[in-house]
Design a protein around this motif. Sequence first.
Motif, PDB file in Angstrom:
ATOM      1  N   LEU A   1      10.949  42.142  78.331  1.00 41.08           N
ATOM      2  CA  LEU A   1      11.451  43.288  77.581  1.00 41.08           C
ATOM      3  C   LEU A   1      10.343  44.318  77.354  1.00 41.08           C
ATOM      4  O   LEU A   1      10.544  45.529  77.534  1.00 41.08           O
ATOM      5  CB  LEU A   1      12.031  42.819  76.251  1.00 41.08           C
ATOM      6  N   ARG A   2       9.168  43.843  76.957  1.00 40.25           N
ATOM      7  CA  ARG A   2       8.052  44.762  76.727  1.00 40.25           C
ATOM      8  C   ARG A   2       7.589  45.405  78.028  1.00 40.25           C
ATOM      9  O   ARG A   2       7.220  46.583  78.054  1.00 40.25           O
ATOM     10  CB  ARG A   2       6.899  44.016  76.054  1.00 40.25           C
ATOM     11  N   THR A   3       7.586  44.647  79.105  1.00 42.80           N
ATOM     12  CA  THR A   3       7.212  45.209  80.407  1.00 42.80           C
ATOM     13  C   THR A   3       8.197  46.286  80.840  1.00 42.80           C
ATOM     14  O   THR A   3       7.809  47.334  81.371  1.00 42.80           O
ATOM     15  CB  THR A   3       7.162  44.099  81.478  1.00 42.80           C
ATOM     16  N   THR A   4       9.484  46.052  80.581  1.00 44.82           N
ATOM     17  CA  THR A   4      10.515  47.041  80.913  1.00 44.82           C
ATOM     18  C   THR A   4      10.293  48.330  80.136  1.00 44.82           C
ATOM     19  O   THR A   4      10.423  49.442  80.684  1.00 44.82           O
ATOM     20  CB  THR A   4      11.906  46.477  80.594  1.00 44.82           C
ATOM     21  N   ILE A   5       9.937  48.203  78.874  1.00 42.19           N
ATOM     22  CA  ILE A   5       9.675  49.383  78.043  1.00 42.19           C
ATOM     23  C   ILE A   5       8.472  50.155  78.571  1.00 42.19           C
ATOM     24  O   ILE A   5       8.488  51.394  78.640  1.00 42.19           O
ATOM     25  CB  ILE A   5       9.455  48.957  76.583  1.00 42.19           C
ATOM     26  N   GLU A   6       7.425  49.441  78.978  1.00 40.88           N
ATOM     27  CA  GLU A   6       6.234  50.101  79.511  1.00 40.88           C
ATOM     28  C   GLU A   6       6.532  50.810  80.832  1.00 40.88           C
ATOM     29  O   GLU A   6       6.029  51.911  81.082  1.00 40.88           O
ATOM     30  CB  GLU A   6       5.119  49.075  79.691  1.00 40.88           C
ATOM     31  N   ILE A   7       7.358  50.180  81.678  1.00 37.27           N
ATOM     32  CA  ILE A   7       7.724  50.808  82.946  1.00 37.27           C
ATOM     33  C   ILE A   7       8.526  52.082  82.683  1.00 37.27           C
ATOM     34  O   ILE A   7       8.312  53.116  83.332  1.00 37.27           O
ATOM     35  CB  ILE A   7       8.532  49.828  83.822  1.00 37.27           C
ATOM     36  N   LEU A   8       9.435  52.010  81.719  1.00 39.00           N
ATOM     37  CA  LEU A   8      10.244  53.183  81.378  1.00 39.00           C
ATOM     38  C   LEU A   8       9.373  54.328  80.877  1.00 39.00           C
ATOM     39  O   LEU A   8       9.634  55.500  81.172  1.00 39.00           O
ATOM     40  CB  LEU A   8      11.280  52.807  80.325  1.00 39.00           C
ATOM     41  N   SER A   9       8.323  53.999  80.122  1.00 39.24           N
ATOM     42  CA  SER A   9       7.451  55.050  79.579  1.00 39.24           C
ATOM     43  C   SER A   9       6.575  55.686  80.642  1.00 39.24           C
ATOM     44  O   SER A   9       6.044  56.783  80.437  1.00 39.24           O
ATOM     45  CB  SER A   9       6.561  54.463  78.472  1.00 39.24           C
ATOM     46  N   SER A  10       6.419  55.025  81.796  1.00 41.84           N
ATOM     47  CA  SER A  10       5.549  55.549  82.854  1.00 41.84           C
ATOM     48  C   SER A  10       6.308  56.324  83.923  1.00 41.84           C
ATOM     49  O   SER A  10       5.697  56.799  84.876  1.00 41.84           O
ATOM     50  CB  SER A  10       4.775  54.402  83.513  1.00 41.84           C
ATOM     51  N   LEU A  11       7.610  56.460  83.771  1.00 40.53           N
ATOM     52  CA  LEU A  11       8.387  57.195  84.775  1.00 40.53           C
ATOM     53  C   LEU A  11       8.001  58.675  84.760  1.00 40.53           C
ATOM     54  O   LEU A  11       7.880  59.277  83.699  1.00 40.53           O
ATOM     55  CB  LEU A  11       9.886  57.058  84.491  1.00 40.53           C
ATOM     56  N   PRO A  12       7.826  59.296  85.917  1.00 39.05           N
ATOM     57  CA  PRO A  12       7.533  60.732  85.957  1.00 39.05           C
ATOM     58  C   PRO A  12       8.689  61.542  85.392  1.00 39.05           C
ATOM     59  O   PRO A  12       9.857  61.177  85.558  1.00 39.05           O
ATOM     60  CB  PRO A  12       7.339  61.006  87.462  1.00 39.05           C
ATOM     61  N   SER A  13       8.350  62.649  84.749  1.00 40.34           N
ATOM     62  CA  SER A  13       9.390  63.455  84.109  1.00 40.34           C
ATOM     63  C   SER A  13      10.372  64.027  85.121  1.00 40.34           C
ATOM     64  O   SER A  13      11.560  64.192  84.827  1.00 40.34           O
ATOM     65  CB  SER A  13       8.743  64.585  83.305  1.00 40.34           C
ATOM     66  N   ILE A  14       9.905  64.329  86.325  1.00 41.99           N
ATOM     67  CA  ILE A  14      10.792  64.882  87.338  1.00 41.99           C
ATOM     68  C   ILE A  14      11.836  63.857  87.755  1.00 41.99           C
ATOM     69  O   ILE A  14      12.995  64.199  88.041  1.00 41.99           O
ATOM     70  CB  ILE A  14       9.977  65.380  88.558  1.00 41.99           C
ATOM     71  N   VAL A  15      11.451  62.574  87.782  1.00 41.49           N
ATOM     72  CA  VAL A  15      12.388  61.511  88.136  1.00 41.49           C
ATOM     73  C   VAL A  15      13.452  61.371  87.050  1.00 41.49           C
ATOM     74  O   VAL A  15      14.652  61.241  87.336  1.00 41.49           O
ATOM     75  CB  VAL A  15      11.642  60.175  88.349  1.00 41.49           C
ATOM     76  N   VAL A  16      13.024  61.395  85.797  1.00 41.78           N
ATOM     77  CA  VAL A  16      13.968  61.326  84.693  1.00 41.78           C
ATOM     78  C   VAL A  16      14.891  62.545  84.701  1.00 41.78           C
ATOM     79  O   VAL A  16      16.090  62.437  84.425  1.00 41.78           O
ATOM     80  CB  VAL A  16      13.223  61.225  83.345  1.00 41.78           C
ATOM     81  N   GLY A  17      14.341  63.707  85.042  1.00 41.71           N
ATOM     82  CA  GLY A  17      15.153  64.914  85.115  1.00 41.71           C
ATOM     83  C   GLY A  17      16.224  64.813  86.190  1.00 41.71           C
ATOM     84  O   GLY A  17      17.387  65.174  85.953  1.00 41.71           O
ATOM     85  N   LEU A  18      15.851  64.314  87.368  1.00 39.38           N
ATOM     86  CA  LEU A  18      16.830  64.153  88.440  1.00 39.38           C
ATOM     87  C   LEU A  18      17.878  63.109  88.082  1.00 39.38           C
ATOM     88  O   LEU A  18      19.067  63.265  88.390  1.00 39.38           O
ATOM     89  CB  LEU A  18      16.116  63.764  89.730  1.00 39.38           C
ATOM     90  N   PHE A  19      17.451  62.027  87.411  1.00 41.35           N
ATOM     91  CA  PHE A  19      18.414  61.029  86.956  1.00 41.35           C
ATOM     92  C   PHE A  19      19.378  61.641  85.944  1.00 41.35           C
ATOM     93  O   PHE A  19      20.598  61.421  86.026  1.00 41.35           O
ATOM     94  CB  PHE A  19      17.678  59.849  86.309  1.00 41.35           C
ATOM     95  N   GLY A  20      18.845  62.417  84.991  1.00 40.63           N
ATOM     96  CA  GLY A  20      19.704  63.071  84.013  1.00 40.63           C
ATOM     97  C   GLY A  20      20.664  64.045  84.674  1.00 40.63           C
ATOM     98  O   GLY A  20      21.827  64.149  84.260  1.00 40.63           O
ATOM     99  N   TYR A  21      20.196  64.735  85.710  1.00 41.37           N
ATOM    100  CA  TYR A  21      21.059  65.677  86.422  1.00 41.37           C
ATOM    101  C   TYR A  21      22.212  64.945  87.106  1.00 41.37           C
ATOM    102  O   TYR A  21      23.379  65.335  86.986  1.00 41.37           O
ATOM    103  CB  TYR A  21      20.236  66.449  87.441  1.00 41.37           C
TER     104      TYR A  21
END
Length: 295
Positions: A100-120
């Motif tokens: 669970l903690r590793t998943t949270i750390e991976i989520l925090s390291s995602l590039p903002s552009i990737v999160v933006g494309l996912f949100g789009y």
Amino acid sequence: MNPKTSDKVATGVIWTFVAIVVLILLFLLGYILGTGLPDVSLHFLSSQAEAFKAGGGIRDQLFNSLYLLILTLIISFPIALGSGIYLSEFLKDNWFTQVLRTTIEILSSLPSIVVGLFGYLFFVIKFKMGFSILAGALALTFFNLPLLTRNIEDSLRDVPQLQREAGASLGLSEWKTIKGIVLPAALPGILTGVILSAGRVFGEAAALIYTAGQSAPAVDYGNWNPFSATSFLNWNRPAETLAVHIWKVNTEAVVPDASIISSASSAVLIVVILLFNFGARALGRFLYKKLTAAN
């Protein structure tokens, strides 16, 4: 080298690095504020930006940034608080906790552009939200959740176990001990996480380009009905934030005085972040004293 000399050398090196960091920060703040503040005026703060015309303002972009921040915190903070309490107080250390903690750390390291494309793709297209403040707030929640969750968990873990034992000795249930003793004691650390996440929301541009959009349509600031299409509180409208506006003005040069608007907008953004930080810390100190009866 004797221990006293080693200690003095190490202390001197540490203070040197601290001084370098402070000087860099002061230089950046001084340069941005010194370049931009002379062009900031009441007209600049209260007027609407107009494409291809000089003399526009940042009224809508400034409000959109604050509105987006509030919505993001409303969505992310309760989830992060519940997750932090669960991880710190109820979940035992085992393989599931580590995953669970590793998943949270991976989520925090995602590039903002990737999160933006996912949100789009997910919010804008799949859920047919379109470019909107709500889609932007949901996308930014993915940035805030890891940071807030880990910060809240660490703040709760830093509270001495003795305080939990004191609550149990008074006959308080585990939840009442957490709510009445542990959370108030951890409030300064939790507030630090909120401030850090707020700064990230204020400065984020890449993710919001694909979710909140790059336009700031005219809205009626006298219309308080959030379900009205013309209301400034309508979260289903596209909303260009101040950070996106700075990027857009610099890259597309949609106005003749692009450099002036960019510098002034950057200065306003810095001032707003500083005011939010100082205000949040003052409120945190007041609440901490109120909740813990500290002097």
